[in-house]
Design a protein around this motif. Structure first.
Motif, PDB file in Angstrom:
ATOM      1  N   PHE A  25       0.835  -1.199   0.000  1.00 31.64           N
ATOM      2  CA  PHE A  25       0.000   0.000   0.000  1.00 31.64           C
ATOM      3  C   PHE A  25       0.872   1.252   0.000  1.00 31.64           C
ATOM      4  CE2 PHE A  25      -0.916   3.027   3.453  1.00 31.64           C
ATOM      5  CZ  PHE A  25      -1.771   3.882   2.777  1.00 31.64           C
ATOM      6  N   ASN A  26       1.883   1.273   0.866  1.00 36.09           N
ATOM      7  CA  ASN A  26       2.757   2.444   0.956  1.00 36.09           C
ATOM      8  C   ASN A  26       3.541   2.678  -0.328  1.00 36.09           C
ATOM      9  OD1 ASN A  26       2.710   3.910   3.581  1.00 36.09           O
ATOM     10  ND2 ASN A  26       2.846   1.815   4.333  1.00 36.09           N
ATOM     11  N   VAL A  27       4.005   1.612  -0.971  1.00 38.67           N
ATOM     12  CA  VAL A  27       4.719   1.760  -2.235  1.00 38.67           C
ATOM     13  C   VAL A  27       3.778   2.330  -3.294  1.00 38.67           C
ATOM     14  CG1 VAL A  27       5.804   0.467  -4.131  1.00 38.67           C
ATOM     15  CG2 VAL A  27       6.471   0.016  -1.763  1.00 38.67           C
ATOM     16  N   SER A  28       2.584   1.784  -3.368  1.00 41.87           N
ATOM     17  CA  SER A  28       1.586   2.273  -4.325  1.00 41.87           C
ATOM     18  C   SER A  28       1.317   3.757  -4.104  1.00 41.87           C
ATOM     19  CB  SER A  28       0.308   1.445  -4.152  1.00 41.87           C
ATOM     20  OG  SER A  28      -0.775   1.996  -4.818  1.00 41.87           O
ATOM     21  N   PHE A  29       1.090   4.138  -2.864  1.00 38.77           N
ATOM     22  CA  PHE A  29       0.835   5.534  -2.514  1.00 38.77           C
ATOM     23  C   PHE A  29       2.007   6.423  -2.915  1.00 38.77           C
ATOM     24  CE2 PHE A  29       1.856   8.461   1.083  1.00 38.77           C
ATOM     25  CZ  PHE A  29       1.033   9.512   0.702  1.00 38.77           C
ATOM     26  N   THR A  30       3.204   5.995  -2.569  1.00 39.57           N
ATOM     27  CA  THR A  30       4.397   6.798  -2.815  1.00 39.57           C
ATOM     28  C   THR A  30       4.670   6.960  -4.307  1.00 39.57           C
ATOM     29  OG1 THR A  30       5.339   6.058  -0.722  1.00 39.57           O
ATOM     30  CG2 THR A  30       6.878   6.962  -2.342  1.00 39.57           C
ATOM     31  N   VAL A  31       4.607   5.870  -5.047  1.00 42.84           N
ATOM     32  CA  VAL A  31       4.915   5.905  -6.477  1.00 42.84           C
ATOM     33  C   VAL A  31       3.886   6.731  -7.253  1.00 42.84           C
ATOM     34  CG1 VAL A  31       5.027   4.439  -8.554  1.00 42.84           C
ATOM     35  CG2 VAL A  31       6.238   3.765  -6.473  1.00 42.84           C
ATOM     36  N   LEU A  32       2.637   6.687  -6.828  1.00 41.92           N
ATOM     37  CA  LEU A  32       1.572   7.337  -7.594  1.00 41.92           C
ATOM     38  C   LEU A  32       1.260   8.766  -7.174  1.00 41.92           C
ATOM     39  CD1 LEU A  32      -0.796   4.276  -7.926  1.00 41.92           C
ATOM     40  CD2 LEU A  32       0.639   5.303  -9.701  1.00 41.92           C
ATOM     41  N   SER A  33       1.768   9.221  -6.069  1.00 41.73           N
ATOM     42  CA  SER A  33       1.425  10.560  -5.581  1.00 41.73           C
ATOM     43  C   SER A  33       1.758  11.667  -6.576  1.00 41.73           C
ATOM     44  CB  SER A  33       2.117  10.830  -4.242  1.00 41.73           C
ATOM     45  OG  SER A  33       1.549  10.041  -3.242  1.00 41.73           O
ATOM     46  N   VAL A  34       2.952  11.666  -7.128  1.00 38.29           N
ATOM     47  CA  VAL A  34       3.342  12.730  -8.063  1.00 38.29           C
ATOM     48  C   VAL A  34       2.580  12.618  -9.386  1.00 38.29           C
ATOM     49  CG1 VAL A  34       5.259  13.716  -9.395  1.00 38.29           C
ATOM     50  CG2 VAL A  34       5.567  13.162  -6.968  1.00 38.29           C
ATOM     51  N   PRO A  35       2.490  11.432  -9.998  1.00 40.93           N
ATOM     52  CA  PRO A  35       1.695  11.366 -11.235  1.00 40.93           C
ATOM     53  C   PRO A  35       0.230  11.760 -11.031  1.00 40.93           C
ATOM     54  CG  PRO A  35       3.048   9.395 -11.014  1.00 40.93           C
ATOM     55  CD  PRO A  35       3.187  10.166  -9.738  1.00 40.93           C
ATOM     56  N   ILE A  36      -0.345  11.382  -9.910  1.00 39.26           N
ATOM     57  CA  ILE A  36      -1.731  11.780  -9.646  1.00 39.26           C
ATOM     58  C   ILE A  36      -1.812  13.294  -9.438  1.00 39.26           C
ATOM     59  CG2 ILE A  36      -3.583  11.646  -7.930  1.00 39.26           C
ATOM     60  CD1 ILE A  36      -2.970   8.613  -7.771  1.00 39.26           C
ATOM     61  N   GLY A  37      -0.812  13.877  -8.799  1.00 41.67           N
ATOM     62  CA  GLY A  37      -0.772  15.329  -8.658  1.00 41.67           C
ATOM     63  C   GLY A  37      -0.739  16.020 -10.009  1.00 41.67           C
ATOM     64  N   ARG A  38       0.083  15.503 -10.915  1.00 35.17           N
ATOM     65  CA  ARG A  38       0.138  16.073 -12.267  1.00 35.17           C
ATOM     66  C   ARG A  38      -1.200  15.925 -12.980  1.00 35.17           C
ATOM     67  NH1 ARG A  38       5.659  13.310 -13.243  1.00 35.17           N
ATOM     68  NH2 ARG A  38       7.067  14.896 -12.464  1.00 35.17           N
ATOM     69  N   LEU A  39      -1.814  14.753 -12.830  1.00 32.73           N
ATOM     70  CA  LEU A  39      -3.115  14.525 -13.454  1.00 32.73           C
ATOM     71  C   LEU A  39      -4.157  15.498 -12.902  1.00 32.73           C
ATOM     72  CD1 LEU A  39      -4.751  12.766 -15.418  1.00 32.73           C
ATOM     73  CD2 LEU A  39      -5.219  11.231 -13.483  1.00 32.73           C
ATOM     74  N   GLY A  40      -4.131  15.729 -11.587  1.00 31.47           N
ATOM     75  CA  GLY A  40      -5.048  16.690 -10.981  1.00 31.47           C
ATOM     76  C   GLY A  40      -4.835  18.095 -11.505  1.00 31.47           C
ATOM     77  N   ASP A  41      -3.572  18.455 -11.745  1.00 33.52           N
ATOM     78  CA  ASP A  41      -3.284  19.767 -12.315  1.00 33.52           C
ATOM     79  C   ASP A  41      -3.837  19.873 -13.732  1.00 33.52           C
ATOM     80  OD1 ASP A  41      -1.931  20.583 -10.025  1.00 33.52           O
ATOM     81  OD2 ASP A  41       0.049  20.046 -10.819  1.00 33.52           O
ATOM     82  N   ARG A  42      -3.827  18.764 -14.452  1.00 32.17           N
ATOM     83  CA  ARG A  42      -4.251  18.782 -15.851  1.00 32.17           C
ATOM     84  C   ARG A  42      -5.765  18.679 -16.017  1.00 32.17           C
ATOM     85  NH1 ARG A  42      -1.493  14.496 -17.971  1.00 32.17           N
ATOM     86  NH2 ARG A  42      -3.361  13.244 -18.267  1.00 32.17           N
ATOM     87  N   VAL A  43      -6.409  17.756 -15.306  1.00 37.59           N
ATOM     88  CA  VAL A  43      -7.843  17.548 -15.534  1.00 37.59           C
ATOM     89  C   VAL A  43      -8.723  18.182 -14.460  1.00 37.59           C
ATOM     90  CG1 VAL A  43      -7.436  15.403 -16.798  1.00 37.59           C
ATOM     91  CG2 VAL A  43      -8.004  15.307 -14.370  1.00 37.59           C
ATOM     92  N   GLY A  44      -8.123  18.641 -13.401  1.00 42.78           N
ATOM     93  CA  GLY A  44      -8.875  19.283 -12.324  1.00 42.78           C
ATOM     94  C   GLY A  44      -8.960  18.389 -11.094  1.00 42.78           C
ATOM     95  N   ARG A  45      -8.702  18.986  -9.954  1.00 47.26           N
ATOM     96  CA  ARG A  45      -8.711  18.231  -8.695  1.00 47.26           C
ATOM     97  C   ARG A  45     -10.087  17.675  -8.366  1.00 47.26           C
ATOM     98  NH1 ARG A  45      -3.986  20.479  -8.185  1.00 47.26           N
ATOM     99  NH2 ARG A  45      -3.982  22.706  -8.087  1.00 47.26           N
ATOM    100  N   ARG A  46     -11.099  18.435  -8.692  1.00 45.04           N
ATOM    101  CA  ARG A  46     -12.471  18.020  -8.380  1.00 45.04           C
ATOM    102  C   ARG A  46     -12.799  16.697  -9.078  1.00 45.04           C
ATOM    103  NH1 ARG A  46     -17.800  19.123  -9.936  1.00 45.04           N
ATOM    104  NH2 ARG A  46     -19.159  19.443  -8.142  1.00 45.04           N
ATOM    105  N   THR A  47     -12.390  16.567 -10.316  1.00 44.63           N
ATOM    106  CA  THR A  47     -12.617  15.338 -11.068  1.00 44.63           C
ATOM    107  C   THR A  47     -11.892  14.170 -10.413  1.00 44.63           C
ATOM    108  OG1 THR A  47     -12.861  16.589 -13.115  1.00 44.63           O
ATOM    109  CG2 THR A  47     -12.325  14.242 -13.335  1.00 44.63           C
ATOM    110  N   ILE A  48     -10.638  14.383 -10.034  1.00 45.94           N
ATOM    111  CA  ILE A  48      -9.834  13.321  -9.424  1.00 45.94           C
ATOM    112  C   ILE A  48     -10.410  12.942  -8.056  1.00 45.94           C
ATOM    113  CG2 ILE A  48      -7.532  12.708  -8.583  1.00 45.94           C
ATOM    114  CD1 ILE A  48      -7.698  12.959 -11.620  1.00 45.94           C
TER     115      ILE A  48
END
Length: 171
Positions: A25-48
């Motif tokens: 779980f921690n590895v998944s969280f750590t590895v995906l935090s930055v890409p999900i942040g970028r995705l939120g910047d691109r498509v909108g945080r509300r959507t994510i």
């Protein structure tokens, strides 16, 4: 976390393997935090964030219905995805909604209220687990997630600079 670990134990994972699931779980969280942040910047945080409520509800249903070791592994990975969204996107969304001069206060208030809710929520979940079993605990979590999703989509404000295209995604 404790209920997820109890669910893994219910699936007959040995204690040392339950710890490995927590690490997964921690590895998944750590590895995906930055890409999900970028995705939120691109498509909108509300959507994510809306996606994360649905994801959490589905994950909770998964934990409610399975005692399979093979199913537990992806469920812990999915929890890492949810947590990566929740930790980063929710705070960034709050920061987007308030003036620059009150961002830290707003995020601190969010943390305070969340912490206040955790104790009674955990007691309720424990009571459900003890009285009715894990299916009731995870079923209630799924129901709450879907209610939160509906509320969030219906009533939560959009960022002042959110584009109409992003708003249409959630309409």
């Amino acid at each position: 976390y404790a209920f997820l670990l109890l669910a893994a134990a219910r699936a007959q994972f040995a204690s040392k393997h339950v710890a490995l699931l927590y690490a997964l779980f921690n590895v998944s969280f750590t590895v995906l935090s930055v890409p999900i942040g970028r995705l939120g910047d691109r498509v909108g945080r509300r959507t994510i964030i809306a996606f994360s409520y649905g994801l959490y509800g589905l994950m909770a249903i998964g934990f409610a219905v399975t005692t399979s070791k093979a199913a537990m592994i992806p469920l812990f990975l999915v929890y890492g995805v949810f947590y990566a969204i929740d930790e980063g996107q929710t705070k960034a969304y709050i920061a987007d909604l308030v003036p620059d001069t009150t961002r830290a206060t707003a995020i601190g208030a969010y943390g305070f209220v969340t912490a206040l809710v955790y104790l009674p929520a955990s007691l309720l979940a424990g009571g459900l687990w003890k009285s009715f079993g894990p299916q009731a605990t995870f079923g209630a979590a799924a129901a709450i997630a879907f209610v939160a999703l509906a509320y969030f989509l219906a009533f939560q404000p959009r960022r002042p600079n959110e584009s109409s295209g992003q708003a249409r995604l959630l309409a």
